[in-house]
Write a protein that holds these residues in place. Sequence first.
Motif, PDB file in Angstrom:
ATOM      1  N   THR A 154       0.815  -1.213   0.000  1.00  0.00           N
ATOM      2  CA  THR A 154       0.000   0.000   0.000  1.00  0.00           C
ATOM      3  C   THR A 154       0.846   1.260   0.000  1.00  0.00           C
ATOM      4  O   THR A 154       0.645   2.161  -0.826  1.00  0.00           O
ATOM      5  CB  THR A 154      -0.947   0.007   1.215  1.00  0.00           C
ATOM      6  OG1 THR A 154      -1.764  -1.156   1.173  1.00  0.00           O
ATOM      7  CG2 THR A 154      -1.823   1.242   1.196  1.00  0.00           C
ATOM      8  N   ALA A 155       1.811   1.363   0.939  1.00  0.00           N
ATOM      9  CA  ALA A 155       2.620   2.582   1.050  1.00  0.00           C
ATOM     10  C   ALA A 155       3.410   2.835  -0.224  1.00  0.00           C
ATOM     11  O   ALA A 155       3.496   3.969  -0.711  1.00  0.00           O
ATOM     12  CB  ALA A 155       3.568   2.474   2.244  1.00  0.00           C
ATOM     13  N   ALA A 156       3.987   1.761  -0.781  1.00  0.00           N
ATOM     14  CA  ALA A 156       4.788   1.915  -1.989  1.00  0.00           C
ATOM     15  C   ALA A 156       3.935   2.391  -3.163  1.00  0.00           C
ATOM     16  O   ALA A 156       4.355   3.263  -3.941  1.00  0.00           O
ATOM     17  CB  ALA A 156       5.458   0.588  -2.334  1.00  0.00           C
ATOM     18  N   ALA A 157       2.730   1.830  -3.302  1.00  0.00           N
ATOM     19  CA  ALA A 157       1.855   2.231  -4.406  1.00  0.00           C
ATOM     20  C   ALA A 157       1.298   3.628  -4.209  1.00  0.00           C
ATOM     21  O   ALA A 157       1.157   4.402  -5.157  1.00  0.00           O
ATOM     22  CB  ALA A 157       0.713   1.224  -4.546  1.00  0.00           C
ATOM     23  N   ALA A 158       1.006   3.993  -2.943  1.00  0.00           N
ATOM     24  CA  ALA A 158       0.391   5.296  -2.673  1.00  0.00           C
ATOM     25  C   ALA A 158       1.377   6.447  -2.858  1.00  0.00           C
ATOM     26  O   ALA A 158       0.974   7.559  -3.224  1.00  0.00           O
ATOM     27  CB  ALA A 158      -0.156   5.319  -1.249  1.00  0.00           C
ATOM     28  N   ALA A 159       2.662   6.205  -2.612  1.00  0.00           N
ATOM     29  CA  ALA A 159       3.643   7.298  -2.673  1.00  0.00           C
ATOM     30  C   ALA A 159       3.711   7.936  -4.053  1.00  0.00           C
ATOM     31  O   ALA A 159       3.927   9.147  -4.181  1.00  0.00           O
ATOM     32  CB  ALA A 159       5.024   6.776  -2.269  1.00  0.00           C
ATOM     33  N   TYR A 160       3.500   7.124  -5.094  1.00  0.00           N
ATOM     34  CA  TYR A 160       3.641   7.660  -6.451  1.00  0.00           C
ATOM     35  C   TYR A 160       2.509   8.609  -6.832  1.00  0.00           C
ATOM     36  O   TYR A 160       2.606   9.317  -7.839  1.00  0.00           O
ATOM     37  CB  TYR A 160       3.742   6.507  -7.447  1.00  0.00           C
ATOM     38  CG  TYR A 160       5.021   5.710  -7.271  1.00  0.00           C
ATOM     39  CD1 TYR A 160       6.250   6.297  -7.496  1.00  0.00           C
ATOM     40  CD2 TYR A 160       4.993   4.396  -6.843  1.00  0.00           C
ATOM     41  CE1 TYR A 160       7.435   5.587  -7.316  1.00  0.00           C
ATOM     42  CE2 TYR A 160       6.166   3.666  -6.653  1.00  0.00           C
ATOM     43  CZ  TYR A 160       7.390   4.282  -6.898  1.00  0.00           C
ATOM     44  OH  TYR A 160       8.552   3.572  -6.705  1.00  0.00           O
ATOM     45  N   VAL A 161       1.437   8.614  -6.053  1.00  0.00           N
ATOM     46  CA  VAL A 161       0.346   9.561  -6.322  1.00  0.00           C
ATOM     47  C   VAL A 161       0.838  10.999  -6.168  1.00  0.00           C
ATOM     48  O   VAL A 161       0.352  11.909  -6.841  1.00  0.00           O
ATOM     49  CB  VAL A 161      -0.837   9.274  -5.370  1.00  0.00           C
ATOM     50  CG1 VAL A 161      -1.926  10.327  -5.502  1.00  0.00           C
ATOM     51  CG2 VAL A 161      -1.410   7.887  -5.645  1.00  0.00           C
ATOM     52  N   THR A 162       1.838  11.209  -5.285  1.00  0.00           N
ATOM     53  CA  THR A 162       2.309  12.574  -5.022  1.00  0.00           C
ATOM     54  C   THR A 162       2.934  13.224  -6.251  1.00  0.00           C
ATOM     55  O   THR A 162       2.926  14.449  -6.364  1.00  0.00           O
ATOM     56  CB  THR A 162       3.336  12.575  -3.878  1.00  0.00           C
ATOM     57  OG1 THR A 162       4.452  11.739  -4.231  1.00  0.00           O
ATOM     58  CG2 THR A 162       2.724  12.060  -2.591  1.00  0.00           C
ATOM     59  N   PHE A 163       3.490  12.417  -7.165  1.00  0.00           N
ATOM     60  CA  PHE A 163       4.072  12.992  -8.383  1.00  0.00           C
ATOM     61  C   PHE A 163       3.040  13.811  -9.137  1.00  0.00           C
ATOM     62  O   PHE A 163       3.310  14.937  -9.571  1.00  0.00           O
ATOM     63  CB  PHE A 163       4.620  11.878  -9.286  1.00  0.00           C
ATOM     64  CG  PHE A 163       5.069  12.359 -10.643  1.00  0.00           C
ATOM     65  CD1 PHE A 163       6.318  12.936 -10.812  1.00  0.00           C
ATOM     66  CD2 PHE A 163       4.243  12.242 -11.756  1.00  0.00           C
ATOM     67  CE1 PHE A 163       6.732  13.388 -12.054  1.00  0.00           C
ATOM     68  CE2 PHE A 163       4.643  12.686 -13.000  1.00  0.00           C
ATOM     69  CZ  PHE A 163       5.904  13.263 -13.150  1.00  0.00           C
ATOM     70  N   ASN A 164       1.850  13.249  -9.284  1.00  0.00           N
ATOM     71  CA  ASN A 164       0.818  13.942 -10.053  1.00  0.00           C
ATOM     72  C   ASN A 164       0.155  15.060  -9.258  1.00  0.00           C
ATOM     73  O   ASN A 164      -0.243  16.075  -9.836  1.00  0.00           O
ATOM     74  CB  ASN A 164      -0.218  12.930 -10.539  1.00  0.00           C
ATOM     75  CG  ASN A 164       0.352  12.021 -11.604  1.00  0.00           C
ATOM     76  OD1 ASN A 164       0.954  12.464 -12.564  1.00  0.00           O
ATOM     77  ND2 ASN A 164       0.185  10.715 -11.413  1.00  0.00           N
ATOM     78  N   ILE A 165       0.034  14.893  -7.942  1.00  0.00           N
ATOM     79  CA  ILE A 165      -0.537  15.971  -7.130  1.00  0.00           C
ATOM     80  C   ILE A 165       0.356  17.210  -7.198  1.00  0.00           C
ATOM     81  O   ILE A 165      -0.110  18.333  -7.439  1.00  0.00           O
ATOM     82  CB  ILE A 165      -0.711  15.502  -5.669  1.00  0.00           C
ATOM     83  CG1 ILE A 165      -1.779  14.410  -5.585  1.00  0.00           C
ATOM     84  CG2 ILE A 165      -1.101  16.681  -4.774  1.00  0.00           C
ATOM     85  CD1 ILE A 165      -1.929  13.798  -4.209  1.00  0.00           C
ATOM     86  N   ILE A 166       1.647  17.019  -7.002  1.00  0.00           N
ATOM     87  CA  ILE A 166       2.584  18.137  -7.075  1.00  0.00           C
ATOM     88  C   ILE A 166       2.653  18.667  -8.500  1.00  0.00           C
ATOM     89  O   ILE A 166       2.740  19.881  -8.729  1.00  0.00           O
ATOM     90  CB  ILE A 166       3.972  17.708  -6.575  1.00  0.00           C
ATOM     91  CG1 ILE A 166       3.907  17.390  -5.083  1.00  0.00           C
ATOM     92  CG2 ILE A 166       5.021  18.793  -6.837  1.00  0.00           C
ATOM     93  CD1 ILE A 166       5.180  16.804  -4.515  1.00  0.00           C
ATOM     94  N   GLY A 167       2.592  17.757  -9.493  1.00  0.00           N
ATOM     95  CA  GLY A 167       2.625  18.190 -10.892  1.00  0.00           C
ATOM     96  C   GLY A 167       1.451  19.075 -11.259  1.00  0.00           C
ATOM     97  O   GLY A 167       1.619  20.095 -11.955  1.00  0.00           O
ATOM     98  N   ILE A 168       0.260  18.728 -10.799  1.00  0.00           N
ATOM     99  CA  ILE A 168      -0.930  19.539 -11.078  1.00  0.00           C
ATOM    100  C   ILE A 168      -0.771  20.932 -10.462  1.00  0.00           C
ATOM    101  O   ILE A 168      -1.056  21.950 -11.103  1.00  0.00           O
ATOM    102  CB  ILE A 168      -2.184  18.830 -10.532  1.00  0.00           C
ATOM    103  CG1 ILE A 168      -2.494  17.591 -11.366  1.00  0.00           C
ATOM    104  CG2 ILE A 168      -3.387  19.778 -10.530  1.00  0.00           C
ATOM    105  CD1 ILE A 168      -3.561  16.688 -10.767  1.00  0.00           C
ATOM    106  N   ALA A 169      -0.323  20.964  -9.203  1.00  0.00           N
ATOM    107  CA  ALA A 169      -0.136  22.251  -8.529  1.00  0.00           C
ATOM    108  C   ALA A 169       0.899  23.104  -9.249  1.00  0.00           C
ATOM    109  O   ALA A 169       0.721  24.325  -9.425  1.00  0.00           O
ATOM    110  CB  ALA A 169       0.282  22.020  -7.078  1.00  0.00           C
ATOM    111  N   ALA A 170       1.994  22.485  -9.713  1.00  0.00           N
ATOM    112  CA  ALA A 170       3.062  23.229 -10.388  1.00  0.00           C
ATOM    113  C   ALA A 170       2.568  23.815 -11.711  1.00  0.00           C
ATOM    114  O   ALA A 170       2.896  24.968 -12.059  1.00  0.00           O
ATOM    115  CB  ALA A 170       4.267  22.314 -10.621  1.00  0.00           C
TER     116      ALA A 170
END
Length: 518
Positions: A154-170
Motif C-alpha cells: 500500500t505505502a509503496a503504491a500510494a507514494a507515487y500519487v504525489t508525483f501527479n498531485i505536485i505536478g498539477i499544482a506546479a
Amino acid sequence: MLRNFLTVGSWTMLSRVLGLVRDQLLAAFLGAGPVQDAYLIALRLPNMFRRLFGEGAFNAAFVPMFTERYETKGPQPALRFAGQALSGLMLWLALLTILAEIFMPLVVSFIGSGLTGTRFEIAVHLSRITFPYMLLICGAALVSGILNGLGKFTAAAAAYVTFNIIGIAAILLGALVWHNTAVVSAWGVTLSGIVQFGALYWAAHRAGMGPHLTWPSLSADMRALLRRMGPGLVGSGVTQINLTVDMIIATHLPVGTPSILYFADRINQLPLGVLGSAAGTALLPLLTRHIANNDRAAVHSSVNRAIDYTLLLTLPAMIGMIVLAFPIMAALFSYGHFTVADALLSGQCLQAYALGLPAFVLIKVLSPAFFAEGDTVTPVRIGFFTLGLNLVLNLLLYRPLGHIGPPLASTIAAFANCTLLAIILHRRGLFIADPLLKGRALRITGAAIMMALWVAASEKLAAPDLPSWHGVWRFSMLMALIVFGMLVYVMTLDALKVVRLRDVAVAFQSRLNRRRTR
C-alpha cells in the motif's frame, strides 16, 4: 496475489487518473507545439533512467535477493543488504546526474536528435531542472522494493500519487501565477522526487527496515546483485526504451509530433500501468517463493491466473480504445491550445498503441518468471532483438506512415517480445497454458468484440459529431459510451459463464459481513 494485485492496481489507478488531469492541463496550456515538445523531452530523460535503474533491472534483481535473505536469514542481514544496495545505487546515479548536468546539450542532442533552434535550447534548460528527479525516484523505487518484499504494497503504491498531485499544482502555479508553465512544471517534477523518496523511507523506517547509507563496497551480495542486474538493464526496460526510440524518431517529424505521440501513449499507459505494474509487482515475490520451494505446480497456477486476470481487463481496454480513439482524445484533451486536429492525429496514434496493449501487459506478467529464477540474461537477449526490430521498423515506417509509424513499430516489437518470452518459459516448464486459461481467453475475446460492436454502433447513432460538442457534453457522452460498453461486456461475460455476477455479489456481501463482524 489477487489482493495485492488489487491493492497496487487501485493506487496506480488513482495515480493514473491524477496523471490524466495533469496531462489535460499540459495540453490546455502548452498545446502541441515546440515548448511542449521540449518539455516532454526533458520529462522523458529522467523517466527513462528511472525505468531502467529504478523500477527495471535494479528492482528486478534486488527484490528476489532481498526476499530470499529476509525469509532465510532474518531481518538484519536483509537490512544490511538493502543498505549496501541503496548506497551503491545512489553513488552511481549521483555521478551520472553530475555528468548529465555538465553535458546536457550532448544528451539532448541524442534523445531529441531532430530538435533544432529554440526547441533544442528549451529542452536543454528544462532537462537540467528535471534530471535530478532520476536520482531521487530510483532511490524511492529501491525503498519501495523493500516494502514490496515485506508484503507491504500500500505505502509503496500510494507514494507515487504525489508525483501527479505536485505536478498539477506546479502547472497551475506556472500558468496562472508565474506565467511560465514549462519551467515551473519542470521544478515540480524534481520536488515530487524529494517527497516520494522521503515518504517511502519513512514508511520503511516505521516497518523497522529503513536502510542506512554506507560507503559502497563490492561485497559478495553486491557482486551477485550486479551480475543479475547488468544484462537486465535492457531486458526489463525494453518497453520504455522502445518508447524512447519512438520519441527520437518523432523529433524528425513535423513540430508537435512528439506531443501528439505523448498524449496518445499516456492514454494507453492508463490500463498498461494499472494492470501491468500491478501484476508484475504482486507476482514477482510470489513466484520467488514458489521457485525457492521448488513448487512448479504453484508457479504454473500463478502465471496462468495472472494472465487470466490481465486479459479480463486488457482486451476490452484495447478494443475500446481502438473504437473510441478520436472521441477519447477530443473529449479529454481538445481544450485551450490543443486543437481538434491535434486530437484526430493523436487518436490515430492511440489506435496503433492500443493494438499492442495485450502484449505490453503480458511482458510485465511473463518477465517476473525469469527474474524469480535469477535469470536476467534471457530477457535481455530478447530485449536486444526487439529493440533492433523496433528501430528497423521505425526507420521503415516513419516516412510512409508519418506519426503512426513509431507507435505501430512499438506494437509489433512488443508482440515479438511477448511471444519469445512465452515460448522460452514454456520450454523451461515454467509456463504451460492450462485448459481453464485457454477456454476463458476465447470467451473473454468474444465478450470484448461484442462490446466493441455495440459501442461503435451507439457512437455512430448518438454522437456522430462528438468532437464538435461543448466540452462538458462531449465528456459526458464519452463517459456514457464507456459505461454502456462496460455493462455490455460484463453482461456478456456473465452469459458466457466467465464471471457470474451472482457469485460476485455473494462474495462481496460475505466480505462486507466479515468486516462488520470484526
